[in-house]
Design a protein around this motif. Structure first.
Motif, PDB file in Angstrom:
ATOM      1  N   GLU A 106      -2.017  -0.785  -9.631  1.00  0.00           N
ATOM      2  CA  GLU A 106      -0.931  -1.707  -9.346  1.00  0.00           C
ATOM      3  C   GLU A 106      -1.515  -3.068  -9.050  1.00  0.00           C
ATOM      4  O   GLU A 106      -2.400  -3.200  -8.198  1.00  0.00           O
TER       5      GLU A 106
ATOM      6  N   SER B  58       2.090  -8.236  -8.837  1.00  0.00           N
ATOM      7  CA  SER B  58       3.150  -8.061  -7.842  1.00  0.00           C
ATOM      8  C   SER B  58       3.603  -9.335  -7.121  1.00  0.00           C
ATOM      9  O   SER B  58       3.606  -9.392  -5.886  1.00  0.00           O
ATOM     10  N   PRO B  59       3.994 -10.358  -7.895  1.00  0.00           N
ATOM     11  CA  PRO B  59       4.504 -11.573  -7.238  1.00  0.00           C
ATOM     12  C   PRO B  59       5.925 -11.349  -6.723  1.00  0.00           C
ATOM     13  O   PRO B  59       6.546 -10.330  -7.028  1.00  0.00           O
TER      14      PRO B  59
ATOM     15  N   HIS C 150      -1.843 -14.468  -6.044  1.00  0.00           N
ATOM     16  CA  HIS C 150      -1.359 -13.597  -7.116  1.00  0.00           C
ATOM     17  C   HIS C 150      -2.243 -13.697  -8.348  1.00  0.00           C
ATOM     18  O   HIS C 150      -2.366 -12.744  -9.092  1.00  0.00           O
TER      19      HIS C 150
ATOM     20  N   HIS D 175       4.319  -4.344  -9.258  1.00  0.00           N
ATOM     21  CA  HIS D 175       5.288  -4.021  -8.208  1.00  0.00           C
ATOM     22  C   HIS D 175       5.966  -5.317  -7.740  1.00  0.00           C
ATOM     23  O   HIS D 175       5.678  -5.837  -6.665  1.00  0.00           O
TER      24      HIS D 175
ATOM     25  N   GLY E 169       8.151  -8.169  -6.241  1.00  0.00           N
ATOM     26  CA  GLY E 169       8.939  -8.330  -5.014  1.00  0.00           C
ATOM     27  C   GLY E 169      10.307  -8.882  -5.389  1.00  0.00           C
ATOM     28  O   GLY E 169      10.568 -10.078  -5.298  1.00  0.00           O
TER      29      GLY E 169
ATOM     30  N   GLU F 248      10.386  -3.683  -6.413  1.00  0.00           N
ATOM     31  CA  GLU F 248      10.826  -3.037  -5.174  1.00  0.00           C
ATOM     32  C   GLU F 248      12.257  -2.538  -5.262  1.00  0.00           C
ATOM     33  O   GLU F 248      12.612  -1.518  -4.665  1.00  0.00           O
TER      34      GLU F 248
ATOM     35  N   TYR G 138       9.523  -3.498   3.786  1.00  0.00           N
ATOM     36  CA  TYR G 138       8.370  -3.398   2.890  1.00  0.00           C
ATOM     37  C   TYR G 138       7.706  -2.019   2.978  1.00  0.00           C
ATOM     38  O   TYR G 138       7.372  -1.395   1.966  1.00  0.00           O
TER      39      TYR G 138
ATOM     40  N   ASP H  47       7.336   0.975   0.118  1.00  0.00           N
ATOM     41  CA  ASP H  47       6.036   1.430  -0.367  1.00  0.00           C
ATOM     42  C   ASP H  47       5.896   2.953  -0.284  1.00  0.00           C
ATOM     43  O   ASP H  47       5.250   3.560  -1.141  1.00  0.00           O
TER      44      ASP H  47
ATOM     45  N   TYR I  61      -4.365  -0.095  -5.408  1.00  0.00           N
ATOM     46  CA  TYR I  61      -3.526  -1.267  -5.127  1.00  0.00           C
ATOM     47  C   TYR I  61      -4.418  -2.502  -5.046  1.00  0.00           C
ATOM     48  O   TYR I  61      -5.279  -2.574  -4.166  1.00  0.00           O
TER      49      TYR I  61
ATOM     50  N   VAL J  67      -4.458  -5.869  -3.901  1.00  0.00           N
ATOM     51  CA  VAL J  67      -3.655  -6.738  -3.014  1.00  0.00           C
ATOM     52  C   VAL J  67      -4.605  -7.418  -2.016  1.00  0.00           C
ATOM     53  O   VAL J  67      -5.589  -6.820  -1.589  1.00  0.00           O
TER      54      VAL J  67
ATOM     55  N   GLN K   2      -3.384  -7.734   3.867  1.00  0.00           N
ATOM     56  CA  GLN K   2      -2.492  -6.568   3.961  1.00  0.00           C
ATOM     57  C   GLN K   2      -3.246  -5.273   4.273  1.00  0.00           C
ATOM     58  O   GLN K   2      -2.727  -4.170   4.076  1.00  0.00           O
TER      59      GLN K   2
ATOM     60  N   HIS L  62      -1.404  -2.793   6.599  1.00  0.00           N
ATOM     61  CA  HIS L  62      -0.270  -2.169   5.913  1.00  0.00           C
ATOM     62  C   HIS L  62      -0.734  -0.975   5.073  1.00  0.00           C
ATOM     63  O   HIS L  62      -0.143   0.107   5.123  1.00  0.00           O
ATOM     64  N   PHE L  63      -1.802  -1.168   4.304  1.00  0.00           N
ATOM     65  CA  PHE L  63      -2.240  -0.076   3.432  1.00  0.00           C
ATOM     66  C   PHE L  63      -2.879   1.067   4.209  1.00  0.00           C
ATOM     67  O   PHE L  63      -2.706   2.231   3.858  1.00  0.00           O
TER      68      PHE L  63
HETATM   69  N1  ARG Z   1       4.769  -8.636  -3.347  1.00  0.00           N
HETATM   70  C1  ARG Z   1       3.727  -8.499  -2.372  1.00  0.00           C
HETATM   71  C2  ARG Z   1       3.186  -9.880  -1.967  1.00  0.00           C
HETATM   72  O1  ARG Z   1       3.245 -10.793  -2.728  1.00  0.00           O
HETATM   73  C3  ARG Z   1       2.578  -7.693  -2.846  1.00  0.00           C
HETATM   74  C4  ARG Z   1       2.896  -6.261  -3.155  1.00  0.00           C
HETATM   75  C5  ARG Z   1       1.710  -5.392  -3.011  1.00  0.00           C
HETATM   76  N2  ARG Z   1       1.961  -4.038  -3.359  1.00  0.00           N
HETATM   77  C6  ARG Z   1       2.477  -3.109  -2.593  1.00  0.00           C
HETATM   78  N3  ARG Z   1       2.642  -1.916  -3.087  1.00  0.00           N
HETATM   79  N4  ARG Z   1       2.826  -3.362  -1.361  1.00  0.00           N
HETATM   80  O2  ARG Z   1       2.682 -10.012  -0.867  1.00  0.00           O
END
Ligand code: ARG
Length: 567
Positions: free
Chosen positions: A120, A123-124, A134, A160, A162, A259, A309, A313, A331, A333, A337, A340-341
């Motif tokens: 993945e 993901s913008p 991004h 993915h 947003g 999402e 969020y 996920d 992922y 990213v 984050q 979060h992960f």
């Molecule tokens: N859209 C999110 C951002 O710009 C990133 C998404 C990352 N992927 C995920 N599965 N949370 O911060």
């Protein structure tokens, strides 16, 4: 076809077995850092001697005397505190090169256990600016997916997006009051950001506006047809512009679920997590605690009943496992984050999911002032403008270098060079380092840059255009000159380097290998004339040129970078 390192490793294992010594992981055969120490080396004797309380040099000598390298290299030398150094025979290198030249995979073996992987990346977010963070995810993720696929894994790429979130309350409010239809058609991403900011500003000044934005969001979530239609247009327009940026970059996705695709699953998911005891109610909210990770709970349902969020996920993870049953989900990213992960992966473990979950994090891009990269007005830099600037700058460069090229061709080359430069600046750094975005550096023909590598490819191809008649790859070659041997050995390393990129997810290892390869090609090119050579020498040099060009082209393709035929 085994790589050179694997062949040496096998011979080493045989020798260890003959001496009744056990093989240890820590003692791999690796390329030497300095060619004066030979081509490959191992520190196995030092590792074993320590455990056995023996003299490491003496043990190294016994291993060196026992190892059988007939047809591969000279008897190994023992150096320093107990290194065993291997030097390949030119004849062995020559035979390997002929074999690799007949292999469409250029000596890269398939993995013993191919995996099914979801990668993945990109993901913008819609109605928030797509920024250089991004771009890092897009370039890195694309390269990692390409490499995994080339190696022989089954890869599903997913963007993915947003496309669902609280920003839509403000966007819809502003859409109804101040939208500019023309701008929405030409630059939808910018216009949606402008609408969002406009509403954000006004709602800070006027609580009445804030309340209206909130109501628009509630209505959207309840399924109000007008708001739903506005949201759909926002998504369609944004996706269209994202698609044109991806097309420019040569990036493709198998899926772009976004999402919003998971919204309907969220209420049931939270109930399930509560029923299983993975989540609990705390101050009216549904949360998951994992004190080993953090005291901050993972919020899956806010006390007002809203989801966020984290919930999305978990639902995404569930969906992917049901649909693809993958061995891994990766992922790509940014590093902020990380928490979060870690929390997400902890929930996955508690749900009993056993698969390889990886957060492939990366650092920031800095401006030449070494601060986070921004435009002059202080905004983050829009991606499209950045790419357009790269192409413009490359065009000037290409025209300076070769004024004789027709316009359409220099435009095409500028695209390849400009986008290549931006991608290479990213991929030649370790992903976790913050790197400085400097046009002059990334667009230079000297140094570790895309134009330098592309130019080496162009040089090697030019030879074939001047060749009379087609090139017939010979069945045997001769490597007499040191520069030929050095280049040949470097080409053979391709099969060792590509699989290594995936441990630690380091495309920079491949990028820097390609740079070394190009540098060795330049030395060869200067020292060994090709077209004026004769007989076996000429055939051998042509084979080296051909293999070099195929290797660097494939290597750059794995990084998502194209090569021009002329420049
Ligand atoms: N859209 C999110 C951002 O710009 C990133 C998404 C990352 N992927 C995920 N599965 N949370 O911060």
């Amino acid at each position: 076809m085994p790589t050179v390192a694997q062949t040496l490793q096998e011979r080493l294992s045989d020798a260890l077995a003959a001496l009744e010594l056990q093989s240890v992981d820590a003692a791999q055969v690796v390329p030497t850092a300095d060619p004066r120490n030979g081509d490959y080396q191992t520190s196995v004797a030092m590792v074993l001697a320590k455990a056995r309380r023996e003299n490491p040099r003496a043990l190294a000598c016994r291993i060196a005397e026992t190892i059988n390298l007939t047809g591969i290299g000279a008897p190994p030398e023992v150096a320093g505190p107990g290194f065993i150094n291997f030097r390949l025979e030119p004849e062995f290198v020559a035979q390997k090169l002929v074999a690799v030249s007949n292999d469409p995979r250029l000596g890269v073996e398939k993995p013993a256990n191919p995996k099914r992987l979801i990668v993945e990346f990109s993901s913008p977010n819609i109605a928030k600016p797509m920024h250089v963070g991004h771009i890092r995810s897009t370039i890195l993720g694309d390269a990692i997916a390409r490499i995994a696929r080339f190696l022989g894994h089954e890869v599903v790429t997913d963007n993915h997006l947003g496309d669902w979130g609280t920003q839509f309350g403000k966007v819809i409010y502003a859409w109804k009051h101040f939208r500019d239809e023309a701008a929405l058609e030409t630059r939808p991403l910018d216009e949606l950001v402008r609408l969002y900011r406009e509403a954000d500003l006004r709602s800070k000044q006027d609580p009445g506006v804030l309340e209206q934005c909130r109501l628009e969001l509630v209505n959207l979530q309840k399924g109000d047809p007008e708001n739903r239609a506005i949201w759909e247009r926002c998504v369609t327009l944004s996706r269209r512009e994202f698609a044109s940026i991806y097309a420019l970059l040569g990036v493709e996705f198998d899926e772009q679920l976004g999402e919003s695709a998971y919204d309907a699953e969220l209420p049931g998911l939270v109930e399930r997590l509560l029923a299983k005891g993975v989540a609990e109610i705390s101050d009216g909210a549904a949360v998951v605690f994992d004190n080993e990770i953090s005291e901050t709970p993972f919020m899956i349902r806010k006390s007002d009943g809203g989801f966020g969020y984290a919930t999305t996920d978990i639902a995404t993870l569930d969906y992917r496992i049901k649909r693809w049953n993958p061995d891994g989900i990766w992922y790509v990213v940014g590093a902020p984050q990380q928490l979060h992960f870690r929390q997400l992966f902890s929930v996955a473990r508690r749900l009993g999911y056993k698969l390889d979950l990886e957060h492939i994090a990366f650092g920031s891009i800095l401006g030449e002032d070494r601060k986070l990269m921004r435009t002059r007005s202080g905004e983050s830099v829009p991606l499209r403008e950045l790419l357009e600037e790269a192409i413009d700058r490359a065009e000037k460069l290409v025209r300076e270098k070769n004024a004789a090229l027709p316009d359409n061709e220099s435009e095409e080359i500028a695209k390849i060079v400009g986008l290549g430069a931006v991608k290479y600046a990213e991929l030649s750094q370790h992903r976790l380092t913050d790197y400085v975005f400097a046009w002059s550096k990334m667009l230079s023909f000297q140094g570790n840059t895309a134009p330098y590598l592309q130019n080496a490819y162009v040089r090697s191809r030019a030879i074939f255009r001047r060749l009379e008649g087609p090139f017939q790859p010979p069945n045997r070659i001769l490597l007499a000159e040191a520069a030929e041997q050095t280049l040949g050995k470097e080409i053979l390393r391709f099969g060792e380097v590509v699989p290594a990129v995936l441990d630690g997810f380091r495309p920079n290892v491949l990028a820097n290998f390609l740079y070394e390869l190009a540098a060795k090609y330049h030395v060869f090119y200067e020292q060994c004339p090709v077209l004026t050579a004769e007989g076996e020498t000429k055939a051998s040099r042509l084979l080296l040129c051909d293999l070099f060009s195929r290797t660097i082209k494939t290597g750059l393709m794995l990084l998502g970078i194209e090569v021009p035929e002329r420049m």
